[in-house]
Design a protein around this motif. Structure first.
Motif, short mmCIF file in Angstrom:
data_model
loop_
_atom_site.label_atom_id
_atom_site.label_comp_id
_atom_site.label_asym_id
_atom_site.label_seq_id
_atom_site.Cartn_x
_atom_site.Cartn_y
_atom_site.Cartn_z
N SER A 42 0.83 -1.22 0.00
CA SER A 42 0.00 0.00 0.00
C SER A 42 0.86 1.26 0.00
O SER A 42 0.55 2.23 -0.69
CB SER A 42 -0.92 0.01 1.22
OG SER A 42 -1.78 -1.09 1.20
N ASP B 293 -4.66 0.84 -9.46
CA ASP B 293 -4.94 -0.59 -9.50
C ASP B 293 -4.24 -1.33 -8.36
O ASP B 293 -4.79 -2.26 -7.76
CB ASP B 293 -4.55 -1.18 -10.86
CG ASP B 293 -3.10 -0.92 -11.22
OD1 ASP B 293 -2.49 0.02 -10.64
OD2 ASP B 293 -2.56 -1.65 -12.08
N LYS C 123 -6.18 -0.65 -5.14
CA LYS C 123 -7.38 -1.46 -5.08
C LYS C 123 -7.04 -2.91 -4.70
O LYS C 123 -7.72 -3.52 -3.87
CB LYS C 123 -8.10 -1.42 -6.43
CG LYS C 123 -9.42 -2.13 -6.43
CD LYS C 123 -10.10 -1.99 -7.78
CE LYS C 123 -11.40 -2.76 -7.77
NZ LYS C 123 -12.09 -2.72 -9.04
N ALA C 124 -5.97 -3.45 -5.28
CA ALA C 124 -5.54 -4.81 -4.96
C ALA C 124 -5.12 -4.91 -3.50
O ALA C 124 -5.41 -5.90 -2.81
CB ALA C 124 -4.41 -5.24 -5.88
N SER C 125 -4.46 -3.88 -2.98
CA SER C 125 -4.06 -3.88 -1.57
C SER C 125 -5.28 -3.85 -0.66
O SER C 125 -5.31 -4.54 0.36
CB SER C 125 -3.17 -2.66 -1.27
OG SER C 125 -1.96 -2.74 -1.98
N ALA C 126 -6.29 -3.08 -1.04
CA ALA C 126 -7.51 -3.04 -0.23
C ALA C 126 -8.21 -4.39 -0.23
O ALA C 126 -8.73 -4.84 0.81
CB ALA C 126 -8.44 -1.96 -0.77
N GLU C 127 -8.21 -5.08 -1.38
CA GLU C 127 -8.83 -6.41 -1.44
C GLU C 127 -8.05 -7.42 -0.59
O GLU C 127 -8.65 -8.24 0.11
CB GLU C 127 -8.89 -6.88 -2.90
CG GLU C 127 -9.89 -6.14 -3.75
CD GLU C 127 -9.81 -6.51 -5.22
OE1 GLU C 127 -8.97 -7.38 -5.59
OE2 GLU C 127 -10.57 -5.92 -6.00
N GLU C 128 -6.73 -7.34 -0.63
CA GLU C 128 -5.91 -8.24 0.20
C GLU C 128 -6.14 -7.97 1.68
O GLU C 128 -6.21 -8.90 2.49
CB GLU C 128 -4.43 -8.06 -0.12
CG GLU C 128 -3.96 -8.82 -1.32
CD GLU C 128 -2.45 -8.68 -1.53
OE1 GLU C 128 -1.84 -9.67 -1.96
OE2 GLU C 128 -1.90 -7.61 -1.24
N THR D 227 -8.86 -6.84 3.04
CA THR D 227 -10.17 -7.41 3.37
C THR D 227 -10.07 -8.92 3.53
O THR D 227 -10.64 -9.51 4.46
CB THR D 227 -11.20 -7.06 2.28
OG1 THR D 227 -11.23 -5.64 2.12
CG2 THR D 227 -12.58 -7.58 2.63
N GLU D 228 -9.31 -9.56 2.65
CA GLU D 228 -9.13 -11.02 2.73
C GLU D 228 -8.42 -11.42 4.04
O GLU D 228 -8.83 -12.37 4.71
CB GLU D 228 -8.32 -11.49 1.53
CG GLU D 228 -8.06 -12.97 1.50
CD GLU D 228 -7.17 -13.37 0.33
OE1 GLU D 228 -6.51 -14.43 0.45
OE2 GLU D 228 -7.10 -12.64 -0.68
N THR E 2 -10.78 -11.03 7.09
CA THR E 2 -11.77 -12.10 7.22
C THR E 2 -11.11 -13.39 7.68
O THR E 2 -11.72 -14.16 8.42
CB THR E 2 -12.52 -12.34 5.88
OG1 THR E 2 -11.58 -12.61 4.86
CG2 THR E 2 -13.35 -11.12 5.52
#
Length: 113
Positions: free
Chosen positions: A86, A96, A99-104, A106-107, A110
């Protein structure tokens, strides 16, 4: 004093071992040695039994704790990688990668919960 009379006096009223025959002395020695070997064997058996019981406790309790610690360490390393990615994405201003860092992130959150 005569040496013969001294040895006769010793054998007549001497110690218990002096009055025993060689056969009795050897049998006594064998008995003591067998008792010693049996004691060592029992002690070894009890020690091995205690070690086996301790190993069972370790394998049941500590292995699952070690597994959880390893998973937490891997999650920590993953979160550090996401934070580092990030920072690099922010410096490069790459949308891009942000966005990929934000998805990671979130993963990972969880997976942790």
């Amino acid at each position: 004093m005569n040496p013969k009379s001294n040895s006769t006096a010793r054998s007549a009223g001497g110690s218990f071992l002096n009055r025993m025959s060689i056969r009795a002395k050897l049998l006594s020695l064998v008995g003591v040695l067998l008792a010693t070997v049996a004691t060592i064997g029992v002690n070894g058996y009890l020690t091995i039994s205690n070690l086996a019981a301790g190993l069972e406790v370790v394998s049941v309790n500590d292995i699952s704790a070690q597994k959880n610690m390893d998973l937490a360490d891997m999650m920590h390393d993953g979160l550090r990688a996401v934070a580092f990615r990030s920072v690099i994405a922010a410096q490069r201003n790459a949308l891009d990668e942000k966005k990929a860092s934000a998805e990671e992130l979130t993963e990972f959150t969880t997976n942790i919960n």
